[in-house]
Design a protein around this motif. Structure first.
Motif, PDB file in Angstrom:
ATOM      1  N   ALA A  79      55.754  34.531   1.649  1.00 11.64           N
ATOM      2  CA  ALA A  79      55.957  35.894   0.761  1.00 11.64           C
ATOM      3  C   ALA A  79      54.656  36.394   0.476  1.00 11.64           C
ATOM      4  O   ALA A  79      54.791  37.541  -0.140  1.00 11.64           O
ATOM      5  CB  ALA A  79      56.854  35.441  -0.138  1.00 11.64           C
ATOM      6  N   ASP A  92      52.926  42.243  -1.384  1.00 10.71           N
ATOM      7  CA  ASP A  92      53.617  41.593  -0.711  1.00 10.71           C
ATOM      8  C   ASP A  92      54.497  40.569  -1.502  1.00 10.71           C
ATOM      9  O   ASP A  92      55.902  40.345  -1.299  1.00 10.71           O
ATOM     10  CB  ASP A  92      52.626  40.527   0.341  1.00 10.71           C
ATOM     11  N   GLY A  93      53.789  40.049  -2.447  1.00 12.02           N
ATOM     12  CA  GLY A  93      54.256  39.128  -3.553  1.00 12.02           C
ATOM     13  C   GLY A  93      55.503  39.901  -4.190  1.00 12.02           C
ATOM     14  O   GLY A  93      56.393  39.272  -4.466  1.00 12.02           O
ATOM     15  N   SER A 106      60.175  43.934   1.684  1.00 17.21           N
ATOM     16  CA  SER A 106      60.978  42.789   1.881  1.00 17.21           C
ATOM     17  C   SER A 106      62.604  43.225   2.223  1.00 17.21           C
ATOM     18  O   SER A 106      63.206  44.021   1.389  1.00 17.21           O
ATOM     19  CB  SER A 106      61.154  41.948   0.633  1.00 17.21           C
ATOM     20  N   SER A 130      57.184  42.410  -3.677  1.00 19.05           N
ATOM     21  CA  SER A 130      58.298  43.169  -2.966  1.00 19.05           C
ATOM     22  C   SER A 130      59.257  41.974  -2.943  1.00 19.05           C
ATOM     23  O   SER A 130      60.557  42.251  -2.914  1.00 19.05           O
ATOM     24  CB  SER A 130      57.843  43.550  -1.481  1.00 19.05           C
ATOM     25  N   THR A 131      58.870  40.490  -2.730  1.00 17.88           N
ATOM     26  CA  THR A 131      59.623  39.444  -2.616  1.00 17.88           C
ATOM     27  C   THR A 131      60.321  39.066  -3.867  1.00 17.88           C
ATOM     28  O   THR A 131      61.704  38.915  -3.915  1.00 17.88           O
ATOM     29  CB  THR A 131      59.043  38.187  -2.200  1.00 17.88           C
TER      30      THR A 131
END
Ligand code: AMP
Ligand code: MG
Length: 352
Positions: free
Chosen positions: A173, A285-286, A242, A288-289
């Motif tokens: 993730a 990235d982190g 995500s 969005s998860t």
């Protein structure tokens, strides 16, 4: 008079300079794609004269391969696979990339109140995501997997990590975000000022597209990942999305997405897709998860608790026959445009 002549002379020289700069050879464009980290990587760059297309591609592709030797859990010999096999309570030194990523993961775990969990591996295994063959686990099995999660920490210097034997990491993730940040830093050091760098749908927008000072990025349609339903204008930021459509298993005819809700031990449901714009790709990235798991109410609180400036587009199902809702943070109100052909399917709302 002399003063005036000298002023005019200086002015004309300045103009010549501006014209010369303006007429200089136009920067070379390079667009290329290649496979990396189990996904497709792409670059659309304006190259300085000192960097050829081939060396740009070789540089970025070699970088992603090195990142993969740290983070892949599909190969036995990577640093993360070794960490996962480590026996209980062993203290393990971490390479700088793994340490940085785990520290960011811990931070997002904390601020998301556990919705983001870098140790979701036992749950993902239980539901059959690694075997690519889904199976419905029992409540007991889910409890067992949940009990194996989260039992790890750094020592005071943050140099080593201690973990229980069953705790296993999956940094899927967030690791692509870290790789993208490293790629962008290398391209910038090599003189690239304008470019779009893509790693499996995680983007970084440097400068702007040809003749523009920003990039117009497409936001994937969560119900049809081959298309995008909206655009957002971005410069100098990372964009991560995500969605459960990216990877799923089918059990008894029902699809289960690859993002787990650690609180229930089940694949997270309720949100269709989340896109985050952030200063670093790792954070985008982190988050969005995390936001995919948290949904609009808890997600709003998370955004309030962050120190970094982050913008979000969250797609949630509309009630009854109403269109699906596209919640955007207030700063994006004018920058997100739903494409006309999607106007009846998605309803844009400022997320207050
Ligand atoms: P992304 O596409 O960036 O949202 O990442 C999804 C991937 O993160 C999944 O394929 C898993 O490898 C991993 N993952 C699943 N659930 C979680 C979770 N709750 N927290 C952190 N990582 C997760
Ligand atoms: Mg992510």
């Amino acid at each position: 008079m002399t003063e005036m002549r000298s002023f005019l002379y200086r002015l004309s020289m300045a103009l010549v300079l501006v014209l010369l700069v303006g007429c200089g050879p136009s920067a070379e464009k390079a667009t290329f794609q290649f496979e990396a980290m189990g996904t497709v990587a792409g670059c659309d760059l304006e190259l300085p004269s000192s960097l050829s297309r081939d060396s740009a591609q070789t540089m970025i592709s070699a970088l992603y391969d090195s990142v993969n030797t740290v983070f892949s859990i599909w190969q036995e010999n990577t640093e993360l696979s070794r960490l996962n096999r480590a026996p209980a309570d062993s203290a393990i030194s971490l390479s700088p990339w793994l340490k940085e990523c785990l520290m960011q993961a811990k931070e997002i775990h904390k601020v998301s109140e556990g919705a983001f969990d870098p140790t979701a591996e036992p749950l993902l295994r239980l539901w059959g995501f690694y075997q690519r063959a889904g199976r419905l686990p029992s409540a007991n099995e889910i409890d067992g997997a949940r009990a194996a999660m989260g039992r790890w920490d750094f020592d005071e210097e943050g140099r080593v990590v201690k973990k229980s034997g069953e705790t296993r990491f999956d940094l899927g993730a967030i690791a692509k975000g870290l790789a993208l940040d490293l790629a962008v830093a290398r391209l910038q050091s090599a003189g690239v000022e304008n470019g779009l760098v893509d790693l499996g749908g995680n983007l970084f927008c440097l400068g702007g597209a040809s003749g523009r000072d920003d990039w117009r990025v497409g936001v994937k349609d969560p119900l049809n990942k081959a298309r995008y339903f909206a655009t957002v204008n971005v410069t100098g930021l990372a964009v991560a999305t995500s969605g459960s459509y990216e990877r799923f298993v089918t059990i008894d005819g029902k699809r289960y997405g690859h993002i787990m809700n650690p609180a229930t031990g089940r694949p997270s449901e309720g949100v269709l897709g989340v896109t985050v714009l952030a200063p670093t790709a790792q954070l985008a990235d982190g988050l969005s998860t995390a936001l995919f798991v948290m949904g609009p109410v808890a997600g709003k609180q998370l955004l309030g608790a962050l120190t970094e400036k982050v913008s979000v587009i969250m797609v949630v199902p509309g009630e009854a026959n109403n269109p699906d809702r596209v919640l955007v943070t207030p700063d994006l109100g004018n920058r997100v445009k739903v494409l006309p052909e999607y106007a009846s399917q998605y309803h844009l709302e400022v997320w207050h």
